[in-house]
Scaffold this motif. Sequence first.
Motif, short mmCIF file in Angstrom:
data_model
loop_
_atom_site.label_atom_id
_atom_site.label_comp_id
_atom_site.label_asym_id
_atom_site.label_seq_id
_atom_site.Cartn_x
_atom_site.Cartn_y
_atom_site.Cartn_z
N ASP A 45 -39.00 -30.04 -10.22
CA ASP A 45 -37.77 -30.47 -10.41
C ASP A 45 -36.84 -29.18 -11.10
O ASP A 45 -35.59 -29.17 -11.38
CB ASP A 45 -37.52 -31.62 -11.50
N GLY A 46 -37.77 -28.21 -11.20
CA GLY A 46 -37.03 -26.60 -11.78
C GLY A 46 -36.66 -26.69 -13.19
O GLY A 46 -36.28 -25.88 -13.71
N ARG A 47 -37.42 -27.81 -14.06
CA ARG A 47 -37.04 -27.77 -15.43
C ARG A 47 -38.21 -26.80 -16.17
O ARG A 47 -37.86 -26.54 -17.15
CB ARG A 47 -37.19 -29.14 -15.99
N LEU A 48 -39.08 -26.47 -15.16
CA LEU A 48 -40.13 -25.86 -15.74
C LEU A 48 -40.41 -24.70 -14.84
O LEU A 48 -40.54 -24.93 -13.75
CB LEU A 48 -41.83 -26.80 -16.09
N LYS A 49 -40.75 -23.35 -15.36
CA LYS A 49 -41.04 -22.34 -14.74
C LYS A 49 -42.25 -21.76 -15.38
O LYS A 49 -42.64 -21.87 -16.42
CB LYS A 49 -39.91 -21.16 -14.98
#
Length: 75
Positions: A45-49
């Motif tokens: 979801d792109g919340r964590l890199k």
Amino acid sequence: FVHTNSGGQTMSLSTENQETKNFTVREFCDWANIGRTKFYEELADGRLKTALVGRKRLISYQQRLDWLKAVGLTD
């Protein structure tokens, strides 16, 4: 920074060791009190890199702070 998650566990980012240590997926999941499935959902979801070093996925101190902001646990 110290935060108590919904499970009542304290999540701390205030120690010097935590600021320099890159977490593995397992360490991050333990720290955040989430499972591996939720970890990969956050990643998708792109919340964590994260960073890949060879085949190992690592999460830096700044990436942990950014994730806490993304999920609304800190300003």
